[in-house]
Motif scaffolding. Structure first.
Motif, PDB file in Angstrom:
ATOM      1  N   HIS A  52       0.850  -1.137  -0.085  1.00 49.88           N
ATOM      2  CA  HIS A  52       0.052  -0.113   0.074  1.00 49.88           C
ATOM      3  C   HIS A  52       0.781   1.206   0.221  1.00 49.88           C
ATOM      4  CE1 HIS A  52      -2.839  -2.968   1.368  1.00 49.88           C
ATOM      5  NE2 HIS A  52      -3.717  -2.274   1.110  1.00 49.88           N
ATOM      6  N   THR A  53       2.096   0.965  -0.245  1.00 52.21           N
ATOM      7  CA  THR A  53       3.003   2.183  -0.170  1.00 52.21           C
ATOM      8  C   THR A  53       2.835   3.025  -1.471  1.00 52.21           C
ATOM      9  OG1 THR A  53       5.299   3.022  -0.017  1.00 52.21           O
ATOM     10  CG2 THR A  53       4.973   0.829  -1.260  1.00 52.21           C
ATOM     11  N   ARG A 233      -0.916   2.696  12.179  1.00 55.93           N
ATOM     12  CA  ARG A 233      -1.707   4.019  11.864  1.00 55.93           C
ATOM     13  C   ARG A 233      -2.036   4.052  10.363  1.00 55.93           C
ATOM     14  NH1 ARG A 233       0.324   8.968  15.669  1.00 55.93           N
ATOM     15  NH2 ARG A 233       0.362   7.932  17.519  1.00 55.93           N
ATOM     16  N   LYS A 234      -3.253   4.439  10.127  1.00 50.74           N
ATOM     17  CA  LYS A 234      -3.822   4.672   8.948  1.00 50.74           C
ATOM     18  C   LYS A 234      -3.417   5.728   8.019  1.00 50.74           C
ATOM     19  CE  LYS A 234      -8.322   2.642   9.311  1.00 50.74           C
ATOM     20  NZ  LYS A 234      -9.937   2.732   9.018  1.00 50.74           N
ATOM     21  N   ARG A 235      -3.133   5.536   6.975  1.00 47.57           N
ATOM     22  CA  ARG A 235      -2.793   6.747   5.991  1.00 47.57           C
ATOM     23  C   ARG A 235      -3.457   6.628   4.562  1.00 47.57           C
ATOM     24  NH1 ARG A 235      -1.105   8.335   9.823  1.00 47.57           N
ATOM     25  NH2 ARG A 235       0.745   9.591  10.416  1.00 47.57           N
ATOM     26  N   TYR A 236      -4.026   7.743   4.110  1.00 49.58           N
ATOM     27  CA  TYR A 236      -5.018   7.413   3.021  1.00 49.58           C
ATOM     28  C   TYR A 236      -4.281   8.023   1.711  1.00 49.58           C
ATOM     29  CZ  TYR A 236      -8.535   6.928   6.875  1.00 49.58           C
ATOM     30  OH  TYR A 236      -9.190   6.442   7.873  1.00 49.58           O
ATOM     31  N   SER A 315      -9.011   4.946  -4.462  1.00 51.70           N
ATOM     32  CA  SER A 315      -8.554   5.343  -3.228  1.00 51.70           C
ATOM     33  C   SER A 315      -8.210   4.188  -2.301  1.00 51.70           C
ATOM     34  CB  SER A 315      -9.498   6.006  -2.573  1.00 51.70           C
ATOM     35  OG  SER A 315     -10.739   5.537  -2.369  1.00 51.70           O
ATOM     36  N   TRP A 316      -7.197   4.122  -1.309  1.00 55.15           N
ATOM     37  CA  TRP A 316      -6.930   3.239  -0.429  1.00 55.15           C
ATOM     38  C   TRP A 316      -6.318   3.457   0.813  1.00 55.15           C
ATOM     39  CZ3 TRP A 316      -4.087   3.777  -4.962  1.00 55.15           C
ATOM     40  CH2 TRP A 316      -2.856   4.127  -4.813  1.00 55.15           C
ATOM     41  N   VAL A 317      -6.484   2.415   1.656  1.00 54.40           N
ATOM     42  CA  VAL A 317      -5.766   2.622   3.045  1.00 54.40           C
ATOM     43  C   VAL A 317      -4.696   1.997   3.197  1.00 54.40           C
ATOM     44  CG1 VAL A 317      -6.419   2.673   5.380  1.00 54.40           C
ATOM     45  CG2 VAL A 317      -8.014   3.357   3.900  1.00 54.40           C
ATOM     46  N   GLY A 318      -3.720   2.270   3.685  1.00 56.18           N
ATOM     47  CA  GLY A 318      -2.247   1.609   4.056  1.00 56.18           C
ATOM     48  C   GLY A 318      -2.035   1.817   5.616  1.00 56.18           C
ATOM     49  N   HIS A 319      -1.126   1.021   6.142  1.00 58.89           N
ATOM     50  CA  HIS A 319      -0.609   1.453   7.503  1.00 58.89           C
ATOM     51  C   HIS A 319       0.792   2.033   7.367  1.00 58.89           C
ATOM     52  CE1 HIS A 319      -3.947  -1.600   9.295  1.00 58.89           C
ATOM     53  NE2 HIS A 319      -4.411  -0.351   8.841  1.00 58.89           N
ATOM     54  N   TYR A 320       1.100   2.869   8.317  1.00 60.17           N
ATOM     55  CA  TYR A 320       2.434   3.230   8.742  1.00 60.17           C
ATOM     56  C   TYR A 320       2.865   2.277   9.931  1.00 60.17           C
ATOM     57  CZ  TYR A 320       3.204   7.532   6.188  1.00 60.17           C
ATOM     58  OH  TYR A 320       3.504   8.484   5.235  1.00 60.17           O
ATOM     59  N   ALA A 321       3.929   1.869  10.147  1.00 53.40           N
ATOM     60  CA  ALA A 321       4.657   1.183  11.222  1.00 53.40           C
ATOM     61  C   ALA A 321       5.141   2.360  11.771  1.00 53.40           C
ATOM     62  CB  ALA A 321       5.585   0.332  10.735  1.00 53.40           C
ATOM     63  N   TYR A 322       4.317   3.202  12.894  1.00 53.44           N
ATOM     64  CA  TYR A 322       4.579   4.449  13.379  1.00 53.44           C
ATOM     65  C   TYR A 322       5.212   3.837  14.683  1.00 53.44           C
ATOM     66  CZ  TYR A 322       3.543   9.388  14.197  1.00 53.44           C
ATOM     67  OH  TYR A 322       3.562  10.657  14.790  1.00 53.44           O
ATOM     68  N   ASN A 323       6.602   4.588  14.801  1.00 48.61           N
ATOM     69  CA  ASN A 323       7.238   4.665  16.205  1.00 48.61           C
ATOM     70  C   ASN A 323       6.789   6.160  16.783  1.00 48.61           C
ATOM     71  OD1 ASN A 323       9.183   5.072  18.010  1.00 48.61           O
ATOM     72  ND2 ASN A 323      10.726   5.341  16.416  1.00 48.61           N
TER      73      ASN A 323
END
Length: 395
Positions: A52-53, A233-236, A315-323
């Motif tokens: 999803h990047t 964390r979601k990113r659109y 459109s889509w949603v991906g996830h950050y691996a958020y520190n």
């Protein structure tokens, strides 16, 4: 399918971009002749952050180690065949550049400080006044902007999909084994992991373990009793068509309003976090369709009048691996476990940092420390040292 062997020198948990990069760098290093197992619970990678990047690379960071990582990443993309072999495909880079905009003097000072560091390390970033911005990008409004930072020629979108598939394909040819499974536990003796337990009950003996589990990294760390501040964390992302095309490619523009947008071939791409940016469930990919109408499109049209007439295509949603500590990668050995290496918490930078980090983790496994590039500022040990490495340039 169960692992072929009962024991491996290195077990990598997570087979997406970071895990695959580590496996490939390890397998190709003449100083390593051990067995490598990659444990991946979903080899389709349907919901992986890698899938999803937006697959971009930039020099415009505010910390030296991140800029150095990007400098190597750019070199690696341009010289991929030199590393992977003459039969490897080239990795395409659409170098439309990045454009950071500042709307007050505090933000402008951050851009000035970062640009000075970037230039010292060899990046071609240039500062642009409002007048220079209007000349360079006459289709944009800059009434609320006091300074811009533009990186032409070295930043943009690269073919991360090809890089990822080549990492995996070539690693398998060199003997790396992949297994579809989920790591569910560790067995430890004397502060050292001796076995990785899989969800089918299999026990795999291991020399060293790499946590490359992306947004699920905290769960893997917890199996060793380590608290890792990494959360999904979601990113659109929104792909849209403009009725009136712009006269030149649009750099990836980081707008002070909190969204970003860029050229995407013949179309355009925009992205943003949720209105309230916080952790989400690992399987939560629900789209907030109101974001486009209520937030993103109005901001686009305010900056670029031609974007008043656009059509949303995808459109889509991906996830950050958020520190949550400092939005920087957490790398290397943790003091709490002598053979568990971390490659986590990239907070949206994982694809562009994979070449340098994969090489670095492989060198750490083989040689016991960083060799080609000093990644110690990103050491996971900073969690126990109470040391944050703040990166202001996080999108």
């Amino acid at each position: 399918m169960a692992p072929t062997h009962s024991s491996y020198d290195v077990v990598i948990i997570g087979g997406a971009m970071i895990g695959s990069a580590v496996a490939w760098w390890l397998a190709r290093d003449p100083g390593f002749d051990g067995r490598i197992l990659v444990v991946e619970r979903d080899p389709s990678f349907e919901f992986a952050s890698t899938s999803h990047t937006n697959s971009c690379i930039r020099m415009q960071f505010g910390t030296q180690v991140n800029i150095e990582i990007s400098r190597f990443g750019l070199h690696f993309i341009r010289s991929f065949r030199d590393y992977a072999g003459a039969d490897a495909p080239g990795i395409h880079l659409d170098d439309f550049g990045y454009l950071y905009l500042a709307r007050d003097e505090a933000e402008a000072d951050r851009l000035r400080t970062a640009q000075a560091l970037q230039a010292r390390l060899g990046a071609g970033t240039k500062l642009l006044s409002p007048g220079q911005l209007r000349t360079a990008f006459p289709f944009m409004r800059f009434d609320d902007v006091v300074l811009g930072s533009h990186g032409p020629g070295e930043e943009g979108c690269f073919d991360g999909g090809t890089m990822f598939s080549e990492f995996r394909r070539r690693a398998r040819k060199m003997g790396v084994e992949e297994v579809r499974a989920e790591a569910t536990g560790f067995e430890e003796t004397g502060g050292r992991i001796t076995h990785v337990t899989l969800d089918d009950g299999a026990r795999v003996a291991c020399g060293q373990v790499v946590n490359a589990a992306g947004p699920n990294a905290a769960r893997v760390a917890a199996m060793a009793g380590i608290n890792l501040p990494v959360e999904p964390r979601k990113r659109y992302t929104f792909i849209f068509e403009a009725e009136d095309r712009l006269p030149r490619r649009l750099p990836l523009t980081v707008d002070p309003c909190g969204i970003h947008y860029r050229t995407d071939g013949a179309l355009y791409m925009a992205g943003c976090p949720p209105e309230t940016d916080g952790p989400c469930a690992p399987d939560d990919f629900e789209m907030d369709h109101a974001l486009w109408e209520d937030r993103v499109w109005p901001a686009l049209a305010a900056r670029i009048p031609a974007f008043e007439r656009v059509r949303l295509r995808n459109s889509w949603v991906g996830h950050y691996a958020y520190n949550t500590l400092d939005q920087n990668a957490l790398l290397g050995l943790h003091p709490g476990c002598e053979n568990l290496l971390f490659a986590n918490g990239f907070s949206g930078h994982g694809l562009q940092q994979a070449p340098a980090v994969g090489r670095g983790i492989a060198e750490h496994i083989i040689h016991g420390g960083w060799r080609s590039l000093d990644l110690s500022p990103l050491s996971v040990a900073r969690l126990t040292e109470g040391r944050a490495l703040t990166e202001a340039a996080v999108i």
